[in-house]
Design a protein around this motif. Structure first.
Motif, PDB file in Angstrom:
ATOM      1  N   GLY A   1      47.822  50.947  64.563  1.00  0.00           N
ATOM      2  CA  GLY A   1      47.907  49.962  65.631  1.00  0.00           C
ATOM      3  C   GLY A   1      49.225  49.206  65.542  1.00  0.00           C
ATOM      4  O   GLY A   1      49.618  48.763  64.459  1.00  0.00           O
TER       5      GLY A   1
ATOM      6  N   GLY B   1      40.885  60.623  59.867  1.00  0.00           N
ATOM      7  CA  GLY B   1      41.499  59.411  59.358  1.00  0.00           C
ATOM      8  C   GLY B   1      41.798  59.508  57.880  1.00  0.00           C
ATOM      9  O   GLY B   1      42.857  59.980  57.451  1.00  0.00           O
ATOM     10  N   ARG B   2      40.822  59.086  57.076  1.00  0.00           N
ATOM     11  CA  ARG B   2      41.079  58.874  55.659  1.00  0.00           C
ATOM     12  C   ARG B   2      41.563  60.115  54.919  1.00  0.00           C
ATOM     13  O   ARG B   2      42.393  60.014  54.015  1.00  0.00           O
ATOM     14  CB  ARG B   2      39.830  58.264  55.009  1.00  0.00           C
ATOM     15  CG  ARG B   2      39.675  56.796  55.438  1.00  0.00           C
ATOM     16  CD  ARG B   2      38.309  56.251  55.185  1.00  0.00           C
ATOM     17  NE  ARG B   2      37.324  56.805  56.114  1.00  0.00           N
ATOM     18  CZ  ARG B   2      36.049  56.472  56.149  1.00  0.00           C
ATOM     19  NH1 ARG B   2      35.599  55.583  55.303  1.00  0.00           N
ATOM     20  NH2 ARG B   2      35.230  57.017  57.026  1.00  0.00           N
TER      21      ARG B   2
ATOM     22  N   ARG C   1      41.111  54.068  73.335  1.00  0.00           N
ATOM     23  CA  ARG C   1      40.142  54.159  72.235  1.00  0.00           C
ATOM     24  C   ARG C   1      39.026  53.146  72.455  1.00  0.00           C
ATOM     25  O   ARG C   1      39.274  51.965  72.695  1.00  0.00           O
ATOM     26  CB  ARG C   1      40.818  53.900  70.891  1.00  0.00           C
ATOM     27  CG  ARG C   1      39.932  54.343  69.741  1.00  0.00           C
ATOM     28  CD  ARG C   1      40.696  54.451  68.446  1.00  0.00           C
ATOM     29  NE  ARG C   1      40.210  55.595  67.689  1.00  0.00           N
ATOM     30  CZ  ARG C   1      39.964  55.585  66.385  1.00  0.00           C
ATOM     31  NH1 ARG C   1      40.180  54.500  65.672  1.00  0.00           N
ATOM     32  NH2 ARG C   1      39.518  56.650  65.768  1.00  0.00           N
TER      33      ARG C   1
ATOM     34  N   LEU D   1      35.129  64.060  54.569  1.00  0.00           N
ATOM     35  CA  LEU D   1      34.882  63.126  53.454  1.00  0.00           C
ATOM     36  C   LEU D   1      33.690  63.576  52.617  1.00  0.00           C
ATOM     37  O   LEU D   1      32.751  64.184  53.124  1.00  0.00           O
ATOM     38  CB  LEU D   1      34.626  61.720  53.987  1.00  0.00           C
ATOM     39  CG  LEU D   1      35.820  61.052  54.686  1.00  0.00           C
ATOM     40  CD1 LEU D   1      35.404  59.704  55.250  1.00  0.00           C
ATOM     41  CD2 LEU D   1      36.993  60.874  53.729  1.00  0.00           C
TER      42      LEU D   1
ATOM     43  N   LEU E   1      45.271  53.611  49.608  1.00  0.00           N
ATOM     44  CA  LEU E   1      45.870  52.724  50.611  1.00  0.00           C
ATOM     45  C   LEU E   1      47.073  51.951  50.078  1.00  0.00           C
ATOM     46  O   LEU E   1      47.853  51.407  50.849  1.00  0.00           O
ATOM     47  CB  LEU E   1      44.823  51.721  51.115  1.00  0.00           C
ATOM     48  CG  LEU E   1      43.696  52.337  51.940  1.00  0.00           C
ATOM     49  CD1 LEU E   1      42.676  51.274  52.305  1.00  0.00           C
ATOM     50  CD2 LEU E   1      44.238  53.015  53.188  1.00  0.00           C
TER      51      LEU E   1
ATOM     52  N   SER F   1      34.423  60.519  59.652  1.00  0.00           N
ATOM     53  CA  SER F   1      34.024  61.098  58.370  1.00  0.00           C
ATOM     54  C   SER F   1      34.279  62.596  58.266  1.00  0.00           C
ATOM     55  O   SER F   1      33.630  63.260  57.452  1.00  0.00           O
ATOM     56  CB  SER F   1      32.555  60.787  58.063  1.00  0.00           C
ATOM     57  OG  SER F   1      32.331  59.395  58.091  1.00  0.00           O
TER      58      SER F   1
ATOM     59  N   ALA G   1      44.054  60.046  63.138  1.00  0.00           N
ATOM     60  CA  ALA G   1      43.489  58.802  63.680  1.00  0.00           C
ATOM     61  C   ALA G   1      44.447  57.639  63.397  1.00  0.00           C
ATOM     62  O   ALA G   1      45.144  57.644  62.382  1.00  0.00           O
ATOM     63  CB  ALA G   1      42.137  58.533  63.033  1.00  0.00           C
ATOM     64  N   PRO G   2      44.483  56.658  64.304  1.00  0.00           N
ATOM     65  CA  PRO G   2      45.346  55.494  64.068  1.00  0.00           C
ATOM     66  C   PRO G   2      44.849  54.713  62.857  1.00  0.00           C
ATOM     67  O   PRO G   2      43.661  54.393  62.785  1.00  0.00           O
ATOM     68  CB  PRO G   2      45.189  54.680  65.352  1.00  0.00           C
ATOM     69  CG  PRO G   2      43.880  55.114  65.943  1.00  0.00           C
ATOM     70  CD  PRO G   2      43.686  56.543  65.531  1.00  0.00           C
ATOM     71  N   MET G   3      45.739  54.420  61.925  1.00  0.00           N
ATOM     72  CA  MET G   3      45.314  53.683  60.727  1.00  0.00           C
ATOM     73  C   MET G   3      46.372  52.691  60.256  1.00  0.00           C
ATOM     74  O   MET G   3      47.474  53.084  59.864  1.00  0.00           O
ATOM     75  CB  MET G   3      44.972  54.664  59.599  1.00  0.00           C
ATOM     76  CG  MET G   3      43.600  55.298  59.817  1.00  0.00           C
ATOM     77  SD  MET G   3      43.239  56.544  58.577  1.00  0.00           S
ATOM     78  CE  MET G   3      44.490  57.755  58.956  1.00  0.00           C
ATOM     79  N   THR G   4      45.982  51.436  60.304  1.00  0.00           N
ATOM     80  CA  THR G   4      46.841  50.344  59.847  1.00  0.00           C
ATOM     81  C   THR G   4      47.229  50.561  58.393  1.00  0.00           C
ATOM     82  O   THR G   4      46.366  50.819  57.554  1.00  0.00           O
ATOM     83  CB  THR G   4      46.078  49.015  59.977  1.00  0.00           C
ATOM     84  OG1 THR G   4      45.890  48.783  61.364  1.00  0.00           O
ATOM     85  CG2 THR G   4      46.844  47.863  59.359  1.00  0.00           C
TER      86      THR G   4
ATOM     87  N   HIS H   1      36.649  48.443  68.280  1.00  0.00           N
ATOM     88  CA  HIS H   1      36.508  47.766  66.981  1.00  0.00           C
ATOM     89  C   HIS H   1      36.583  46.250  66.997  1.00  0.00           C
ATOM     90  O   HIS H   1      36.956  45.635  66.001  1.00  0.00           O
ATOM     91  CB  HIS H   1      37.571  48.300  65.995  1.00  0.00           C
ATOM     92  CG  HIS H   1      37.525  49.782  65.828  1.00  0.00           C
ATOM     93  ND1 HIS H   1      38.517  50.513  65.241  1.00  0.00           N
ATOM     94  CD2 HIS H   1      36.591  50.687  66.193  1.00  0.00           C
ATOM     95  CE1 HIS H   1      38.206  51.797  65.248  1.00  0.00           C
ATOM     96  NE2 HIS H   1      37.037  51.922  65.823  1.00  0.00           N
TER      97      HIS H   1
ATOM     98  N   VAL I   1      35.725  61.518  66.230  1.00  0.00           N
ATOM     99  CA  VAL I   1      36.235  61.071  64.932  1.00  0.00           C
ATOM    100  C   VAL I   1      35.053  60.620  64.096  1.00  0.00           C
ATOM    101  O   VAL I   1      33.978  60.330  64.631  1.00  0.00           O
ATOM    102  CB  VAL I   1      37.236  59.895  65.106  1.00  0.00           C
ATOM    103  CG1 VAL I   1      36.540  58.630  65.601  1.00  0.00           C
ATOM    104  CG2 VAL I   1      38.016  59.581  63.831  1.00  0.00           C
TER     105      VAL I   1
ATOM    106  N   GLN J   1      49.726  53.567  69.038  1.00  0.00           N
ATOM    107  CA  GLN J   1      48.504  52.890  69.466  1.00  0.00           C
ATOM    108  C   GLN J   1      48.839  51.415  69.714  1.00  0.00           C
ATOM    109  O   GLN J   1      49.157  50.672  68.782  1.00  0.00           O
ATOM    110  CB  GLN J   1      47.397  52.982  68.418  1.00  0.00           C
ATOM    111  CG  GLN J   1      46.082  52.434  68.993  1.00  0.00           C
ATOM    112  CD  GLN J   1      44.992  52.172  67.976  1.00  0.00           C
ATOM    113  OE1 GLN J   1      45.226  51.531  66.966  1.00  0.00           O
ATOM    114  NE2 GLN J   1      43.789  52.661  68.267  1.00  0.00           N
TER     115      GLN J   1
ATOM    116  N   HIS K   1      44.353  50.378  72.296  1.00  0.00           N
ATOM    117  CA  HIS K   1      43.260  50.082  71.349  1.00  0.00           C
ATOM    118  C   HIS K   1      42.217  49.196  72.035  1.00  0.00           C
ATOM    119  O   HIS K   1      42.376  47.984  72.120  1.00  0.00           O
ATOM    120  CB  HIS K   1      43.840  49.382  70.118  1.00  0.00           C
ATOM    121  CG  HIS K   1      42.913  49.322  68.940  1.00  0.00           C
ATOM    122  ND1 HIS K   1      41.550  49.549  69.046  1.00  0.00           N
ATOM    123  CD2 HIS K   1      43.148  49.081  67.620  1.00  0.00           C
ATOM    124  CE1 HIS K   1      40.997  49.442  67.836  1.00  0.00           C
ATOM    125  NE2 HIS K   1      41.940  49.155  66.967  1.00  0.00           N
TER     126      HIS K   1
END
Ligand code: FNR
Length: 368
Positions: free
Chosen positions: A59, A335-336, A223, A299, A364, A296, A24-27, A172, A294, A102, A169
């Protein structure tokens, strides 16, 4: 339960994936002055080597005023940033992976809440601005035209640099999503209106422009989310009918993949429809397009309980596999788990569950 469904290859136009797992795209904010450096390239390469099927970049902002709110968020324009991205994609390919950037514009959330916005009025449950914050600049039609052109240039660059696909994007609560949302888009010109389809015009034109730039064979993902970062309990489309009316013009404009952002993949999208289909499930059913789910995946319950102040039971991979098996969606974004563990996919494939690392926010602070 066998994880085979996750490891079946997938092909769409020029995009050939070895499995169904998408990063997943993650800043991450590790790109000083907007330039992704060798550490960012190495971070993405590790995910490629860890058998992620498709990596979506964090992003990365297009060349417009007020597209970003953080100097460490990567740009997707300018010689230096694009040279950085060239290195990223070369490393990912050397690691055996596939990747798309993204492309992003934050809208009013740029410049720390005083950026560009669709209209003066900000109403409804999803107010983006805190009281006392500057109100930003309402986009003129020229700003919109220039922004669409900037996304087009970035798309052409993505293809030229050798990326395998790209994502826009539209989720959100950022620029494109701000136009979708009635409380934020109260324009009286043709980019606003009472219907969600009218408020989608900027997104449709953007997809059309990107399609013109990249040609027919290059995969475009869009997205989308019903929820906003600022407000979890809102919906853009309240029924399958509204959802179809929203998405059909976007599909016709050239979207190949709808990346359906949800916080938890097991949550049914429409409670009253007598169906447990999630967001990606409904979008696939209504548009016939490829969808990514997408939310969780992988997790722990302990972690989820601390997220947004809600208790939640995690769902096992079995539930995900069952849904994938019944063709509810095509691809699964993670993602995470992939922030904390570049080898998570490999571990799933090899059944090494005892070696799984749990996600925590501390992860992070470094690029593992
Ligand atoms: C995100 N997410 C996100 N989404 C997006 O479309 N563009 C982005 O740049 C980011 N940035 C970002 C940063 C960080 C640190 C996190 C944790 C998340 C959302 C992300 O793509 C994903 O949808 C969620 O994290 C839910 O998936 P997981 O983490 O539950 O697997």
């Amino acid at each position: 339960m066998s994880t085979n469904a996750l490891f079946a290859p997938f092909a769409l136009k020029s995009l050939q994936l070895k499995n169904r797992i998408v990063m997943a795209p993650m800043t991450r904010s590790f790109s000083p002055n907007g330039v992704p450096g060798p550490d960012v390239a190495a971070y993405y390469r590790r995910r490629a080597e860890g058998q992620v099927g498709l990596i979506l970049s964090e992003g990365t902002v297009v060349e417009r005023p007020a597209s970003s709110n953080d100097p460490n968020i990567p740009h997707f324009y300018g010689e230096q940033a694009l040279a950085g991205w060239q290195h990223v994609i070369d490393e990912v390919h050397a690691g055996g992976g596939k990747m798309g950037p993204q492309l992003w514009h934050m809208g009013v959330m740029s410049e720390n809440g005083s950026g560009w916005k669709p209209s003066e009025a900000f109403e409804g449950p999803s107010g983006l601005l805190k009281p006392g914050q500057a109100t930003g600049k309402v986009m003129t039609e020229n700003d919109i035209t220039d922004t669409i052109a900037a996304f087009g240039r970035a798309a052409a660059d993505a293809k030229r640099l050798g990326f395998d696909c790209l994502e826009l994007h539209g989720a959100h609560g950022y620029l494109i999503d701000q136009f979708f949302w009635a409380g934020l888009n109260q324009r009286t010109d043709s980019y606003g209106g009472d219907e969600l389809t009218a408020r989608s015009r900027i997104a449709v034109e953007l997809v059309e422009e990107v399609r013109r730039q990249v040609g027919e064979d290059f995969v475009i993902s869009l997205r989308l989310s019903q929820w906003k970062q600022q407000d979890y309990d809102v919906k853009l489309a309240h029924s399958p009918q509204e959802m179809e009316a929203w998405l059909r013009p976007l599909a016709d404009a050239g979207v190949d993949i709808f990346h359906c952002s949800q916080r938890r993949f097991w949550e049914p999208e429409f409670e009253n429809e007598g169906s447990d289909l999630n967001f990606a499930g409904w979008v696939k059913k209504l548009t016939g397009k490829t969808t990514i789910t997408v939310g969780s995946v992988g997790l722990s319950g302990e972690f989820l309980a601390g997220f947004a102040g809600e208790a939640s039971e995690p769902r096992s991979l079995d539930e995900l596999l069952r849904r994938l098996d019944r063709n509810e969606f095509d691809l699964v974004a993670v993602g995470r788990q992939l922030i904390v563990d570049p080898n998570w996919v490999e571990k799933i494939q090899q059944g090494r569950s005892d070696e799984m690392k749990g996600y925590s926010r501390e992860a992070l602070s470094t690029l593992v």
